[in-house]
Design a protein around this motif. Structure first.
Motif, short mmCIF file in Angstrom:
data_model
loop_
_atom_site.label_atom_id
_atom_site.label_comp_id
_atom_site.label_asym_id
_atom_site.label_seq_id
_atom_site.Cartn_x
_atom_site.Cartn_y
_atom_site.Cartn_z
N GLY A 24 -3.35 0.05 -2.80
CA GLY A 24 -4.39 0.33 -1.81
C GLY A 24 -4.16 -0.33 -0.47
O GLY A 24 -5.06 -0.38 0.36
N LEU A 25 -2.94 -0.85 -0.23
CA LEU A 25 -2.65 -1.51 1.04
C LEU A 25 -2.27 -0.52 2.13
O LEU A 25 -2.34 -0.84 3.32
CB LEU A 25 -1.54 -2.54 0.85
CG LEU A 25 -1.91 -3.72 -0.05
CD1 LEU A 25 -0.69 -4.60 -0.28
CD2 LEU A 25 -3.06 -4.52 0.53
N ILE A 26 -1.83 0.67 1.74
CA ILE A 26 -1.55 1.74 2.69
C ILE A 26 -2.14 3.03 2.14
O ILE A 26 -2.40 3.16 0.95
CB ILE A 26 -0.05 1.93 2.98
CG1 ILE A 26 0.68 2.43 1.72
CG2 ILE A 26 0.57 0.69 3.58
CD1 ILE A 26 2.10 2.94 1.99
N THR A 27 -2.33 3.97 3.04
CA THR A 27 -2.71 5.32 2.67
C THR A 27 -2.18 6.24 3.76
O THR A 27 -1.49 5.79 4.68
CB THR A 27 -4.24 5.45 2.48
OG1 THR A 27 -4.54 6.66 1.79
CG2 THR A 27 -5.01 5.38 3.79
N PHE A 28 -2.51 7.50 3.67
CA PHE A 28 -2.11 8.47 4.70
C PHE A 28 -3.35 9.21 5.16
O PHE A 28 -4.18 9.61 4.35
CB PHE A 28 -1.06 9.45 4.15
CG PHE A 28 0.23 8.76 3.83
CD1 PHE A 28 1.20 8.62 4.80
CD2 PHE A 28 0.46 8.22 2.58
CE1 PHE A 28 2.39 7.95 4.52
CE2 PHE A 28 1.64 7.55 2.29
CZ PHE A 28 2.61 7.42 3.27
N ASP A 29 -3.49 9.37 6.48
CA ASP A 29 -4.66 10.07 7.01
C ASP A 29 -4.49 11.58 6.84
O ASP A 29 -3.48 12.04 6.28
CB ASP A 29 -4.94 9.66 8.46
CG ASP A 29 -3.86 10.09 9.45
OD1 ASP A 29 -2.99 10.93 9.12
OD2 ASP A 29 -3.89 9.57 10.58
N SER A 30 -5.45 12.34 7.32
CA SER A 30 -5.41 13.80 7.12
C SER A 30 -4.24 14.46 7.84
O SER A 30 -3.84 15.56 7.49
CB SER A 30 -6.73 14.43 7.56
OG SER A 30 -6.96 14.17 8.93
N ASP A 53 5.51 -1.97 10.53
CA ASP A 53 6.32 -1.27 11.53
C ASP A 53 6.22 0.25 11.37
O ASP A 53 6.53 0.99 12.32
CB ASP A 53 7.79 -1.67 11.42
CG ASP A 53 8.06 -3.05 11.98
OD1 ASP A 53 7.18 -3.61 12.67
OD2 ASP A 53 9.15 -3.59 11.70
N LEU A 54 5.79 0.71 10.22
CA LEU A 54 5.69 2.16 9.96
C LEU A 54 4.30 2.73 10.26
O LEU A 54 4.09 3.93 10.10
CB LEU A 54 6.08 2.45 8.50
CG LEU A 54 7.52 2.12 8.15
CD1 LEU A 54 7.74 2.27 6.65
CD2 LEU A 54 8.48 3.02 8.92
N ARG A 55 3.37 1.89 10.68
CA ARG A 55 2.01 2.37 10.99
C ARG A 55 2.09 3.55 11.94
O ARG A 55 2.79 3.53 12.94
CB ARG A 55 1.19 1.28 11.68
CG ARG A 55 0.50 0.36 10.76
CD ARG A 55 -0.33 -0.61 11.53
NE ARG A 55 0.59 -1.45 12.32
CZ ARG A 55 0.30 -2.63 12.80
NH1 ARG A 55 -0.90 -3.12 12.63
NH2 ARG A 55 1.19 -3.31 13.47
N GLY A 56 1.34 4.59 11.61
CA GLY A 56 1.29 5.78 12.46
C GLY A 56 2.41 6.76 12.25
O GLY A 56 2.37 7.88 12.77
N GLU A 57 3.44 6.37 11.49
CA GLU A 57 4.55 7.29 11.23
C GLU A 57 4.07 8.41 10.32
O GLU A 57 3.32 8.18 9.38
CB GLU A 57 5.72 6.56 10.57
CG GLU A 57 6.43 5.59 11.47
CD GLU A 57 7.22 6.27 12.58
OE1 GLU A 57 7.83 7.32 12.32
OE2 GLU A 57 7.22 5.74 13.69
N LYS A 58 4.52 9.60 10.62
CA LYS A 58 4.12 10.76 9.82
C LYS A 58 5.03 10.90 8.60
O LYS A 58 6.24 10.74 8.70
CB LYS A 58 4.17 12.03 10.67
CG LYS A 58 3.54 13.20 9.98
CD LYS A 58 3.27 14.33 10.91
CE LYS A 58 2.58 15.42 10.12
NZ LYS A 58 2.09 16.48 10.94
#
Length: 82
Positions: A24-30, A53-58
């Motif tokens: 639960g430390l990361i997820t992916f938005d819509s 460093d990968l925040r916001g990467e698709k």
């Protein structure tokens, strides 16, 4: 058991991201961009810098069986530690 064999119910992640997702430390938005939990940002998590460093990467999608948006929504609502 049906969901276990459903390719759209899985994500192909490396071991580091897979553990972070399951925890639960990361997820992916819509839009399938990586979102990091505040717990990850403030905590002492192994390799946290590499994940941050990968925040916001698709997420790169496979040619077949795109991720199930409802399953990702469930993960955001029930597993993600905002």
């Amino acid at each position: 058991a049906r969901r276990r064999t459903d390719a759209s119910n899985g994500l192909l992640l490396n071991a580091l991201l897979d553990r972070a997702f399951d925890s639960g430390l990361i997820t992916f938005d819509s839009a399938l961009r990586l979102v990091c939990s505040r717990k990850l940002e403030k905590g002492k998590v192994e390799n946290r810098g590499a994940i941050l460093d990968l925040r916001g990467e698709k997420l790169r999608l496979p040619e077949r069986s795109a991720p199930d948006q409802q399953a990702l929504e469930w993960h955001r609502e029930h597993r993600f530690a905002a």
